[in-house]
Design an enzyme around this catalytic site. Structure first.
Site, PDB file in Angstrom:
ATOM      1  N   LYS A   1      29.730  39.966  -6.623  1.00 27.02           N
ATOM      2  CA  LYS A   1      29.516  41.300  -6.055  1.00 27.02           C
ATOM      3  C   LYS A   1      30.012  41.274  -4.612  1.00 27.02           C
ATOM      4  O   LYS A   1      29.533  40.472  -3.806  1.00 27.02           O
ATOM      5  CB  LYS A   1      28.027  41.664  -6.098  1.00 27.02           C
ATOM      6  CG  LYS A   1      27.745  43.120  -5.724  1.00 27.02           C
ATOM      7  CD  LYS A   1      26.282  43.499  -5.871  1.00 27.02           C
ATOM      8  CE  LYS A   1      26.091  44.996  -5.644  1.00 27.02           C
ATOM      9  NZ  LYS A   1      24.687  45.422  -5.766  1.00 27.02           N
TER      10      LYS A   1
ATOM     11  N   THR B   1      19.843  49.143 -12.142  1.00 26.07           N
ATOM     12  CA  THR B   1      20.309  50.521 -11.962  1.00 26.07           C
ATOM     13  C   THR B   1      20.860  51.115 -13.250  1.00 26.07           C
ATOM     14  O   THR B   1      20.655  52.284 -13.553  1.00 26.07           O
ATOM     15  CB  THR B   1      21.399  50.562 -10.870  1.00 26.07           C
ATOM     16  OG1 THR B   1      20.825  50.075  -9.671  1.00 26.07           O
ATOM     17  CG2 THR B   1      21.899  51.958 -10.639  1.00 26.07           C
TER      18      THR B   1
ATOM     19  N   THR C   1      22.745  44.864 -10.651  1.00 24.86           N
ATOM     20  CA  THR C   1      23.997  44.286 -10.165  1.00 24.86           C
ATOM     21  C   THR C   1      23.823  43.213  -9.091  1.00 24.86           C
ATOM     22  O   THR C   1      24.675  42.352  -8.947  1.00 24.86           O
ATOM     23  CB  THR C   1      24.928  45.372  -9.607  1.00 24.86           C
ATOM     24  OG1 THR C   1      24.230  46.096  -8.594  1.00 24.86           O
ATOM     25  CG2 THR C   1      25.380  46.310 -10.697  1.00 24.86           C
ATOM     26  N   ASP C   2      22.702  43.259  -8.354  1.00 26.50           N
ATOM     27  CA  ASP C   2      22.567  42.346  -7.206  1.00 26.50           C
ATOM     28  C   ASP C   2      22.789  40.883  -7.580  1.00 26.50           C
ATOM     29  O   ASP C   2      23.471  40.146  -6.878  1.00 26.50           O
ATOM     30  CB  ASP C   2      21.186  42.504  -6.563  1.00 26.50           C
ATOM     31  CG  ASP C   2      21.144  43.677  -5.600  1.00 26.50           C
ATOM     32  OD1 ASP C   2      22.112  44.462  -5.604  1.00 26.50           O
ATOM     33  OD2 ASP C   2      20.159  43.820  -4.863  1.00 26.50           O
TER      34      ASP C   2
END
Lengths: 644, 448
Positions: free
Chosen positions: B254, B101, B177-178
């Site tokens: 996360k 992202t 980010t995952d």
């Protein structure tokens, strides 16, 4: 034409006036357009706030929007207030949006059909760049629903260009020096945006068209009501003018004045342009033409300049060749070309005010200082040169004067720059930003396209709400209202309440209608806050009238009672006001007693005493018994005495 | 019919300006739309972008006539090559872009967000970076983080080695980010370096004005000039833009699917905080103030020979699995892994590190086949302790290793690293001991 006389007799046809409307109506749906939060505006203490910044981003065509860049230059932070129980992460742009609220889409198609528009087969949610912070995401989500419709007005038809369904922006709480505070309660409320073609040719027609569209919106029963729920933008141009978009006209009555004043403004700016060209006026744009004149004001008595210098500010000046006398020329009532300049300086540079030589010496600035300034800047009296100064922090002053140079240059070259202006309460307008371009839209990729099936549209078409005209006829027939009252009722915000009450209670609908429309307004004029009157108050009132507990003469007092005690029930109000209805028996008794007290008059005048006695009776019995009953009883009693 | 003919005969491409007239219906006349043809997923719909900027979709079967007004160019992202002069006073920071992202663009064909930014694009979008450091950009891959593979971790490590050897004073890695915390852990085990390696992501796409990408990039680049050692993750510290947190790469996870402050240090505190909105009173410019929450000197210690500056070991045993325990889980799955030749299993147990009796047989089977079995906890927060309940004691007897307060994801990566670089016995011994900051000695009381 003289400078100050703006009372022109305008021939709009000759001027080639063209006006288009853009109407924004909030919808009263059960959820917001892109999340499940209620469409509720609140005024209690918010539960929390976050602070953010926004940056312009590249659009799908690879360009950065002009309007978006200006906002980013101001480098403000944005604070968003929220409520834990009526807002969610979607409004804070911390969660992707959900699919659009069905009720909103339904209403959008319904209004489209009422205006005979063509609905598209596939709706794509777009992101419209708006980075003044009023959307947490930096864009407003909006959908094109339909185009190419028509409405009728008394002055002729107005074509409807398009109807869009979009999310409302945040509510602005206040503006501070380095930040703007918003509340997200309003963000995401569905809004219908209806745009007309520039078919409107007079101010009156503008008002009429706006009223028509308002009527259609209300017919859906989904239009939110109250201040700020409908906002009108007006696009105005004259033949030799430019397209000006006036934002945020909240009051229908103001539309006429706004159109008229903008037409005047365009005429006046054209006159100024002509004069400037005759004078060979010249403006050199660019920051290199902004001169530091702080030295000249070292010992000034001007409070504004002194305080700016104290805060380590500077005084900057620009030369406008050939502008002398024109900066002070009125372009709208009480607004001059100089006001247009300072608008730009304020919006782009964030400076409070500027001084121009047309108004000096003034504000503590002496003639000597003005002379020195003119000499230093090389202002020539023969070529009618003017000088403008700003005292502020260097970066702000330069930015503001740069913007003024641009505006002055436009005064010579194009006369009327195309721009978005803000509606002011006095019917004038002030600069807001340049007209936005088409580059500010790109697809909202978080939401799949929405297909609009033929069945969906057909179903809506077959179940369209009753339009005011049909309703008027029905009200006259069904409720026996006279034409005026029926008309008033149809246009009323309380039309649903009226029908409900008229159907529920065996009370003459005319009485219900006059109560809701006229009586309520009367007591508002007396200073009562009628906002406090709720449906249940009216229900209680008419129930009492139906069963004779309250006479119709007491309506005013009961309503006042409810305003004063909104949480009390009707019995309590009657008690407080001393209005409990008397039994017929007691009424007869009271009247008999009044006759007895005035028997001398009766003996002397016979039936001629009727008028005087009626006054006495009403004084004692008003509100406690029906006027007709009093009249009849008095007459009967009198007759029996006289006949004896 | 006529409309079909006109559609088939007329060759239109994306970007062409066309005028579409719809068929008149019984109760409605026709209407005309004008705009540029846009990509549309549906075969039976033509999507156009009108001059108002709006897109509108019209069903092909409803079109009476379509006129080509002018051929257009397919809209595309304008790319500019950057020419940047080095400032000798500034440090050299290398931004390695892997996608995600933080480095994403909208794909107008599928309508989804896809990684397409190069590191140069990032600099263009965030020009402030150039006042912080001399930036060199390098797009080494272009994948969404859910598509990350252990072999890509190795690639990234190799690029880091190269950049440091070429004189980079700090590395910033733009990452989806995952799985960013897996990559961060992998790099912490594989790379020993005296220059900071900072992974950075964004939760909201960088094509939107409200994106957290720009601030995260600014903060991570600034931290990369700070002379830290080790691998870190930088993300927002709250869902406003007020501050960012620097987390240890092996202690971060996360913990939210969409919020900007999705990343939290688990069983640890962030090592530093950067204030993103505070301004210098004199210049009125943002000063990006850093506040260290951990011992700054320790963070800035050299961890290897100063002359070497970077050293990598990218060997990984990829046949390691991560398994979440749930009521009713049975032994089949463990047998499957063992028979398939897996070398290790990390269990995400319940509570203090438990597994049901139904799994005992499978665990015994796996261990007998030579697999390393280790226990973490699905409570995410807290430490494994298999002494308290009989179930835990039983598991220890079988040979299950406690991972203490290590994140399950970190444990998975660590096991891959250990099994590739150590003898089994030593790997088993090291699994429950701190080797790179992944296990802390004591459990902190206050968490952020």
């Amino acid at each position: 034409m003289s400078n100050s006389d703006l009372n022109l007799n305008l021939d709009y046809k000759e001027l080639g006036l063209k006006v288009g409307l853009e109407i924004h109506q909030q919808l009263n749906t059960s959820r917001k357009l892109f999340c499940n939060c209620p469409t509720k505006i609140r005024d209690d203490e918010p539960h929390g706030e976050i602070e953010r910044v926004l940056r312009p981003s590249q659009s799908e065509m690879g360009q950065i929007d002009k309007a978006a860049l200006i906002e980013s230059k101001k480098e403000k932070n944005y604070v968003y207030q929220y409520y834990n129980d009526t807002n969610c992460l979607v409004e804070l742009d911390d969660e992707p949006p959900q699919g659009p609220c069905e009720e909103g889409v339904y209403t959008a198609v319904e209004v489209s059909e009422l205006m005979d528009m063509h609905v598209v087969d596939e709706v794509q949610v777009m992101r419209k760049m708006v980075i003044d912070g009023s959307n947490t995401s930096g864009f407003q989500r909006t959908m094109f629903i339909s185009q190419d419709g028509n409405i009728e007005t008394d002055y002729g038809d107005v074509r409807i260009t398009s109807l869009c369904l979009e999310e409302d922006a945040c509510k602005k709480v206040r503006d501070e020096k380095d930040k703007v505070i918003y509340c997200v309660d309003r963000l995401g409320i569905p809004l219908l945006e209806i745009t007309t073609e520039p078919d409107i040719t007079t101010p009156e027609m503008g008002k009429e068209a706006a009223r028509r569209i308002g009527t259609i919106l209300r017919a859906t029963g989904k239009a939110k009501r109250g201040l700020g729920t409908i906002r009108q933008d007006v696009n105005i141009s004259i033949k030799e003018g430019a397209r000006i978009e006036v934002k945020g006209v909240q009051n229908l009555d103001l539309i006429e004045q706004i159109i008229k004043n903008e037409a005047i403004r365009q005429i006046k700016l054209n006159e100024i342009k002509k004069e400037l060209i005759e004078r060979n006026a010249e403006v050199k744009t660019g920051t290199q033409n902004i001169v530091d004149v702080t030295e000249l004001f070292k010992n000034t008595e001007s409070k504004v300049i002194k305080s700016a210098l104290k805060k380590k500010g500077v005084v900057k000046a620009i030369l406008l060749k050939g502008f002398d006398g024109l900066i002070g020329k009125e372009v709208q009532p009480n607004r001059r070309l100089g006001t247009e300049f300072s608008d730009r300086g304020k919006v782009i540079g964030g400076v409070g005010g500027l001084f121009h030589t047309d108004e000096l010496p003034k504000y503590g600035i002496t003639q000597e200082e003005v002379d020195a300034l003119k000499e230093f800047m090389g202002a020539n009296a023969e070529t009618k040169d003017a000088v403008i100064i700003v005292a502020d922090r260097e970066s702000k002053a330069v930015r503001a004067l740069g913007a003024v140079l641009d505006r002055a240059y436009e005064a010579i070259t194009i006369g009327i720059p195309e721009e978005t202006r803000k509606a002011l309460e006095d019917g004038n307008t002030s600069y807001l930003r340049p007209l936005p371009g088409a580059a500010r839209m790109y697809p909202e990729t978080d939401i799949p396209n929405i297909p609009i099936s033929d069945e969906f549209v057909e179903n809506i078409r077959n179940n369209l709400p009753e339009m005011p005209k049909e309703k008027l006829e029905r009200f006259i027939k069904e409720y026996d209202l006279n034409n005026d009252l029926a008309k008033q009722m149809v246009m009323s915000y309380h039309v649903d309440l009226f029908e409900e009450l008229a159907k529920t209670f065996k009370v003459k609908p005319t009485l219900i209608a006059t109560t809701i429309e006229a009586t309520v307004k009367e007591i508002r004029r007396e200073g009562f806050n009628i906002e406090l009157l709720k449906e249940e108050h009216f229900e209680q009132l008419f129930e009492c009238i139906e069963n004779g507990k309250v006479s119709k003469e007491a309506i005013v007092d009961v309503l006042k009672g409810f305003v004063e005690n909104p949480y009390a029930n009707v019995d309590k109000i009657l008690e407080i006001k001393g209005l409990s209805a008397m039994s017929e028996e007691d009424v007869v008794k009271e009247i008999k007693s009044i006759i007895k007290q005035n028997i001398a008059v009766v003996n002397e005048k016979g039936m001629g005493a009727m008028g005087l006695l009626m006054g006495r009776c009403m004084a004692n019995l008003r509100g406690k018994a029906d006027g007709k009953l009093i009249n009849k009883t008095l007459q009967d009693e009198l007759k029996s005495i006289v006949n004896k | 019919m006529s409309n079909n003919n006109c559609l088939e005969n007329l060759k239109t491409d994306i970007g062409d300006l066309v005028e579409i007239t719809t068929k008149a219906e019984a109760d409605k006349s026709s209407t005309t739309y004008k705009g540029n043809i846009m990509p549309c997923l549906k075969e039976d719909v033509i999507m156009i972008k009108m001059s108002s900027g709006y897109n509108a979709g019209i069903k092909k079967e409803k079109i009476e006539e379509i006129k080509l007004l002018s051929k257009g160019e397919t809209p595309k992202h304008v790319k500019t090559d950057l020419e940047i002069n080095k400032d000798k006073k500034l440090k050299n920071i290398s931004i390695i872009s892997t996608g995600g992202t933080v480095a994403s663009r909208v794909d107008y064909k599928t309508g989804a967000v896809h990684p397409a930014f190069t590191a140069d694009d990032l600099i263009m979008a965030v020009p402030e970076l150039l006042t912080i450091a001399n930036i060199s950009g390098k797009a080494v891959m272009n994948i969404l983080s859910e598509n990350m593979l252990p072999t890509y971790w190795k690639e990234v490590a190799e690029h880091i080695e190269q950049e440091v050897k070429n004189g980079a004073d700090g590395i910033v890695i733009a990452h989806g980010t995952d799985t960013m915390h897996y990559t961060a852990s992998a790099l912490q085990f594989m790379v020993k370096s005296n220059v900071p390696i900072i992974l950075v992501g964004a939760q909201r796409s960088s094509d939107r004005p409200s994106s957290d990408a720009a601030l995260n990039l600014i903060a991570s680049t600034k931290f990369a000039t700070e002379g830290l050692s080790g691998v870190y993750v930088l993300m927002h510290g709250e869902n406003g833009d007020e501050y960012c947190y620097l987390h240890e790469g092996v202690k971060v996870r996360k913990l939210h699917s969409s919020r900007r402050d999705a990343f939290k240090s688990v069983n640890a505190q962030p090592v530093a905080k950067m204030n993103m909105l505070s301004k210098n009173k004199k210049t009125n410019e943002k000063d990006y103030k850093i506040e260290y929450l951990a011992d700054e000197r320790k963070l800035k210690q050299n961890i290897i020979d100063k002359n070497l500056n970077v050293q990598i070991n990218t060997k990984l045993e990829e046949r390691v699995a991560l398994l979440k325990i749930y009521p009713g889980i049975n032994s089949d799955i463990l047998k499957y892994y063992a028979d398939k030749g897996y070398k290790g299993i990390v269990l995400e147990g319940t509570g203090l590190g438990h597994a049901p009796e139904t799994l005992f047989e499978g665990i015994k089977y796996a261990i007998s086949k030579g697999l390393l079995v280790a226990m973490t906890t699905q409570t995410i927060n807290g430490r494994v302790n298999m002494n308290v309940y009989s179930n835990g004691v039983e598991l220890q007897k079988m040979g299950v290793i406690s991972c203490e307060d290590m994140n399950a994801e970190t444990a998975l990566v660590k096991m891959m690293y250990l099994l590739a670089n150590y003898e089994f016995k030593e790997a088993k011994d090291l699994m429950g001991k701190n080797i790179a900051g992944e296990i802390t000695e004591f459990s902190v009381i206050d968490l952020n």
